[in-house]
Design an enzyme around this catalytic site. Structure first.
Site, PDB file in Angstrom:
ATOM      1  N   HIS A   9      45.166 -19.880 -45.613  1.00  0.00           N
ATOM      2  CA  HIS A   9      46.375 -20.227 -44.385  1.00  0.00           C
ATOM      3  C   HIS A   9      48.518 -20.409 -45.158  1.00  0.00           C
ATOM      4  O   HIS A   9      48.874 -19.929 -44.735  1.00  0.00           O
ATOM      5  CB  HIS A   9      46.115 -21.001 -43.876  1.00  0.00           C
ATOM      6  CG  HIS A   9      47.097 -21.060 -42.406  1.00  0.00           C
ATOM      7  ND1 HIS A   9      48.134 -22.014 -42.553  1.00  0.00           N
ATOM      8  CD2 HIS A   9      47.006 -20.036 -41.144  1.00  0.00           C
ATOM      9  CE1 HIS A   9      48.879 -22.150 -41.389  1.00  0.00           C
ATOM     10  NE2 HIS A   9      47.958 -20.860 -40.560  1.00  0.00           N
ATOM     11  N   GLU A  47      53.874 -21.215 -51.145  1.00  0.00           N
ATOM     12  CA  GLU A  47      54.015 -19.980 -51.358  1.00  0.00           C
ATOM     13  C   GLU A  47      53.446 -19.911 -53.037  1.00  0.00           C
ATOM     14  O   GLU A  47      52.734 -21.091 -53.510  1.00  0.00           O
ATOM     15  CB  GLU A  47      55.449 -20.135 -52.503  1.00  0.00           C
ATOM     16  CG  GLU A  47      56.657 -19.629 -50.908  1.00  0.00           C
ATOM     17  CD  GLU A  47      57.866 -19.354 -51.522  1.00  0.00           C
ATOM     18  OE1 GLU A  47      58.497 -20.021 -52.853  1.00  0.00           O
ATOM     19  OE2 GLU A  47      58.728 -18.287 -51.101  1.00  0.00           O
ATOM     20  N   LEU A  72      37.775 -20.648 -42.785  1.00  0.00           N
ATOM     21  CA  LEU A  72      36.095 -20.840 -42.414  1.00  0.00           C
ATOM     22  C   LEU A  72      36.255 -20.047 -41.056  1.00  0.00           C
ATOM     23  O   LEU A  72      34.624 -19.642 -41.070  1.00  0.00           O
ATOM     24  CB  LEU A  72      36.154 -22.004 -42.147  1.00  0.00           C
ATOM     25  CG  LEU A  72      36.174 -22.926 -43.256  1.00  0.00           C
ATOM     26  CD1 LEU A  72      35.921 -24.176 -42.570  1.00  0.00           C
ATOM     27  CD2 LEU A  72      34.891 -23.037 -44.004  1.00  0.00           C
ATOM     28  N   ALA A  73      36.876 -19.384 -39.924  1.00  0.00           N
ATOM     29  CA  ALA A  73      36.229 -19.131 -38.895  1.00  0.00           C
ATOM     30  C   ALA A  73      37.123 -17.948 -39.193  1.00  0.00           C
ATOM     31  O   ALA A  73      38.274 -17.204 -39.913  1.00  0.00           O
ATOM     32  CB  ALA A  73      36.560 -19.380 -37.775  1.00  0.00           C
ATOM     33  N   GLY A  75      39.190 -15.805 -37.206  1.00  0.00           N
ATOM     34  CA  GLY A  75      40.353 -15.897 -36.329  1.00  0.00           C
ATOM     35  C   GLY A  75      41.559 -14.508 -36.596  1.00  0.00           C
ATOM     36  O   GLY A  75      41.094 -13.595 -36.505  1.00  0.00           O
ATOM     37  N   HIS A  77      44.182 -14.785 -37.707  1.00  0.00           N
ATOM     38  CA  HIS A  77      44.670 -14.283 -39.162  1.00  0.00           C
ATOM     39  C   HIS A  77      43.784 -13.865 -39.930  1.00  0.00           C
ATOM     40  O   HIS A  77      44.333 -12.750 -41.254  1.00  0.00           O
ATOM     41  CB  HIS A  77      45.014 -15.483 -39.859  1.00  0.00           C
ATOM     42  CG  HIS A  77      45.949 -16.350 -38.915  1.00  0.00           C
ATOM     43  ND1 HIS A  77      46.743 -16.734 -38.637  1.00  0.00           N
ATOM     44  CD2 HIS A  77      45.810 -17.748 -38.607  1.00  0.00           C
ATOM     45  CE1 HIS A  77      47.137 -17.320 -38.656  1.00  0.00           C
ATOM     46  NE2 HIS A  77      46.857 -18.367 -38.462  1.00  0.00           N
TER      47      HIS A  77
END
Lengths: 121, 121
Positions: A9, A47, A72-73, A75, A77
């Site tokens: 992320h 970056e 981890l999940a 989502g 993203h």
């Protein structure tokens, strides 16, 4: 030539981003024969970006990309953003194969990893 | 009696929290003999809270807690918040042993897990 791209992320904390980059380095050290190119890229806040690392891998000669969402999940993203960015970036490279791997939280091996972590206490 | 407590950050997305709870269930199914008590707790944004799951495990008879921070990076939540909440919650239970495990992003096994994820494509 295969490339392994670890996509995280990105964090406002430099240390968290460095930890992802270090993990990519550890992965490279152990698997450099199979994956001559390994890099970490970030969705936001850090970056290199995801398009950066994809373009860079292709410039270095990668013909097959293994793209690993380091989340981890599952989502939005993982489900929407990363596949969309990858598809857009690869549009101009029809000959480059890519595999979008599952996020690590969904892997069966994570249960074993957690159990093993209890053995070293 | 041993308890394994998986501690996650907690998310506004219900699905992400459910994924953590499901992972704790998978861990329990595979390791119920060794860990009769397994639960998932959240630092914020979701329930049960960390004190909830610790108190609950002790009420169920746990005498040894294996506390696993389910985080990818060793940020302030892993380094400060979780140890502090655990210590405060356990202050009234001096006979309960506990082991604060490393966050999963720091484990050597994560490199292997990532490599294995490339084999199933």
């Amino acid at each position: 030539m295969k490339a392994f791209l670890l996509l995280a992320h990105g964090s406002r904390r430099t240390e968290s981003n460095v930890e992802v980059i270090e993990l990519a380095k550890r992965f490279h050290e152990k698997n450099s024969q199979q994956f001559p190119i390994v890099n970490a890229g970030f969705l936001e806040l850090a970056e290199p970006t995801i398009p950066d690392v994809i373009d860079d891998a292709i410039k270095q000669g990668a013909t097959e990309l293994f793209i690993s969402p380091y989340f981890l999940a599952a989502g939005t993203h993982v489900v929407n953003d990363i596949p969309s960015i990858v598809a857009t970036t690869l549009k101009d490279h029809p000959l480059v194969k890519h595999h979008l791997l599952g996020h690590i939280g969904g892997s069966d091996a994570i249960v074993e990893l957690l159990l093993n972590s209890t053995l070293n206490t």
